[in-house]
Design an enzyme around this catalytic site. Structure first.
Site, PDB file in Angstrom:
ATOM      1  CE  LYS A 190      19.906 -75.823  50.572  1.00  0.00           C
ATOM      2  NZ  LYS A 190      20.760 -75.726  49.300  1.00  0.00           N
ATOM      3  CB  THR A 191      21.256 -69.168  53.101  1.00  0.00           C
ATOM      4  OG1 THR A 191      21.417 -70.571  53.280  1.00  0.00           O
ATOM      5  CG2 THR A 191      21.371 -68.385  54.145  1.00  0.00           C
ATOM      6  CG  ASP A 244      21.313 -74.353  56.097  1.00  0.00           C
ATOM      7  OD1 ASP A 244      20.568 -74.981  55.296  1.00  0.00           O
ATOM      8  OD2 ASP A 244      22.667 -74.066  55.956  1.00  0.00           O
ATOM      9  CB  THR A 283      21.361 -80.988  50.705  1.00  0.00           C
ATOM     10  OG1 THR A 283      21.820 -81.515  51.993  1.00  0.00           O
ATOM     11  CG2 THR A 283      21.826 -79.527  50.490  1.00  0.00           C
ATOM     12  NE  ARG A 318      27.954 -71.234  49.256  1.00  0.00           N
ATOM     13  CZ  ARG A 318      26.846 -72.149  49.795  1.00  0.00           C
ATOM     14  NH1 ARG A 318      26.815 -73.477  49.675  1.00  0.00           N
ATOM     15  NH2 ARG A 318      26.172 -71.439  50.263  1.00  0.00           N
TER      16      ARG A 318
HETATM   17  P1  ADP Z   1      22.520 -72.510  49.916  1.00  0.00           P
HETATM   18  O1  ADP Z   1      21.777 -71.957  50.846  1.00  0.00           O
HETATM   19  O2  ADP Z   1      21.375 -73.185  48.881  1.00  0.00           O
HETATM   20  O3  ADP Z   1      23.705 -73.286  49.987  1.00  0.00           O
HETATM   21  P2  ADP Z   1      23.173 -69.681  49.355  1.00  0.00           P
HETATM   22  O4  ADP Z   1      21.894 -68.914  49.654  1.00  0.00           O
HETATM   23  O5  ADP Z   1      23.957 -69.470  50.275  1.00  0.00           O
HETATM   24  O6  ADP Z   1      23.010 -71.346  49.075  1.00  0.00           O
HETATM   25  O7  ADP Z   1      23.721 -69.137  47.688  1.00  0.00           O
HETATM   26  C1  ADP Z   1      25.047 -69.142  47.657  1.00  0.00           C
HETATM   27  C2  ADP Z   1      25.728 -67.876  46.877  1.00  0.00           C
HETATM   28  O8  ADP Z   1      25.003 -67.811  45.723  1.00  0.00           O
HETATM   29  C3  ADP Z   1      25.409 -66.676  47.765  1.00  0.00           C
HETATM   30  O9  ADP Z   1      26.480 -65.781  47.537  1.00  0.00           O
HETATM   31  C4  ADP Z   1      24.140 -66.258  46.922  1.00  0.00           C
HETATM   32  O10 ADP Z   1      23.823 -64.683  46.997  1.00  0.00           O
HETATM   33  C5  ADP Z   1      24.331 -66.565  45.587  1.00  0.00           C
HETATM   34  N1  ADP Z   1      23.040 -66.930  44.722  1.00  0.00           N
HETATM   35  C6  ADP Z   1      22.468 -68.106  45.093  1.00  0.00           C
HETATM   36  N2  ADP Z   1      21.314 -68.022  44.247  1.00  0.00           N
HETATM   37  C7  ADP Z   1      21.513 -66.612  43.869  1.00  0.00           C
HETATM   38  C8  ADP Z   1      20.573 -66.245  42.500  1.00  0.00           C
HETATM   39  N3  ADP Z   1      19.554 -66.704  41.918  1.00  0.00           N
HETATM   40  N4  ADP Z   1      20.665 -65.001  42.023  1.00  0.00           N
HETATM   41  C9  ADP Z   1      22.029 -64.363  42.595  1.00  0.00           C
HETATM   42  N5  ADP Z   1      22.832 -64.861  43.347  1.00  0.00           N
HETATM   43  C10 ADP Z   1      22.507 -66.055  43.933  1.00  0.00           C
END
Ligand code: ADP
Length: 351
Positions: free
Chosen positions: A84-85, A129, A178, A237
């Site tokens: 998401k981030t 977030d 979430t 992650r």
């Molecule tokens: P969330 O905000 O949903 O908790 P993040 O955006 O922080 O998740 O993603 C977690 C990690 O996974 C980060 O290091 C991100 O770069 C990697 N990541 C997430 N989705 C992808 C994707 N589709 N392709 C490559 N890396 C990804």
């Protein structure tokens, strides 16, 4: 992190019960500190998986660029660690603008949200977030900010009260959550775009692992990337964290940057992650049900028995056990399947 102890031997990477879990999808301090920006894809093309979401976003972004307008407010929902981030930064990058970031619990007073909104420039992205955790007052201030790009403030009290309108630059709010169901309907309705982020397939995770290995100069063989993707619980992650822990093991214990499948298995073993990708908390969970004669058991009883947080068990531990076919949820409680029972019996209490 306590995973790496000072006296390192082949089996010294154990995880204590209350230590941070490698296979937890929530962000850990190491990841916040390092920010791992290098792992974040910056364009929709580089972003692996989520094909439907990407094609809707592609159209919405191109249409906004064509009309020279900010992208509509966007709500992204899904489990932690799914991107998401990353998508928020990526959207800002694709829109050729900046992304300002905040978490809902840090926005306590009206002046906090005002400060954030007034700090924005025309067209910028504000990423909030855990948006389901906004307090009521902040949420209400956001309504007119989102709809009309203005905030109406009441100054003073009683007869002397005056209303003051503050105009804001046009901006895009990206909210991440979430817990979609915990977002109030009026807030949800103000997002023009709402997208669910799904778990990733093993092939997609494998590609993410391979790309990251390349970035950090690791030489990873095919089987190794396949094994890691299989146990990453559909979550980038976790995949990236597993890879970093395997890299620690390879560099410190084996003094190598070459990751074979054999080395992956040894590293996972030293972290007490087994062939199914389960760690000691997963096994304790299964064992608790087994020792309870596998009668249907409520989540709160399991949480109390294990001394863990019930929502962590529900959102982090259980989905993967269900996916493996080890656990089912019934109206009367959680039950081990035959497969789950066979698996945990085979461990002989050896966690
Ligand atoms: P969330 O905000 O949903 O908790 P993040 O955006 O922080 O998740 O993603 C977690 C990690 O996974 C980060 O290091 C991100 O770069 C990697 N990541 C997430 N989705 C992808 C994707 N589709 N392709 C490559 N890396 C990804």
């Amino acid at each position: 992190m306590a995973i790496i102890s000072s006296n390192i031997g082949d089996n010294d990477f154990s995880l204590g019960k209350k230590e941070l879990r490698i296979v937890d999808s929530k962000i850990i301090p190491e990841e916040k500190r390092n920010n791992l920006n290098l792992a974040r894809p910056l364009t929709l093309q580089e972003f692996i998986g989520q094909e439907k979401l990407k094609s809707s976003l592609r159209i919405a972004i191109d249409a906004s660029i064509y009309r020279k307008e900010p992208l509509e407010h966007t709500l992204l929902y899904g489990q932690p660690g799914l991107g998401k981030t990353t998508l928020a930064f990526l959207i800002a990058h694709e829109m050729n603008t900046k992304c300002r970031i905040a978490t809902a619990p840090s926005i306590e007073r009206p002046r906090d949200i005002l400060g954030l909104l007034l700090g924005l420039k025309e067209g910028e992205v504000l990423f909030i977030d855990e948006i389901h955790r906004l307090n009521r007052l902040t949420e209400e201030l956001l309504y007119s900010a989102m709809e009309d790009f203005r905030i109406d403030l009441t100054m003073g009290a009683n007869k002397g009260a005056r209303c003051r309108t503050i105009n804001l630059p046009r901006f895009t709010l990206i909210g991440a959550t979430t817990k979609l169901a915990s977002i109030s309907a009026p807030l949800r309705d103000r997002f023009g775009i709402s997208q669910k982020i799904e778990f990733y397939t093993n092939d997609e995770l494998r590609q993410i692992i391979i790309n990251f290995a390349r970035l950090i100069n690791l030489n990873l063989d095919d089987e190794a990337s396949y094994s890691l993707s299989k146990i990453s619980r559909g979550t980038p992650r976790i995949a990236l964290r597993l890879l970093r822990r395997v890299r620690d093991y390879a560099q410190v214990v084996k003094k190598t940057n070459f990751i074979s499948n054999n080395l992956v298995q040894k590293a996972l073993n030293s972290y007490q992650i087994d062939e199914k990708g389960l760690d000691s908390l997963d096994r304790q969970y299964l064992s608790f049900l087994n020792l309870n004669n596998n009668v249907p058991t409520g989540l709160d009883s399991i949480a109390a028995g294990l001394g863990d947080d019930s929502s962590m068990l529900e959102f982090v531990v259980e989905p993967y056990l269900i996916q493996l076919g080890f656990l089912i949820k019934t109206s009367r409680g959680r039950l081990l399947t035959d497969l789950g029972k066979k698996y945990i019996d085979s461990k002989n209490g050896n966690f």
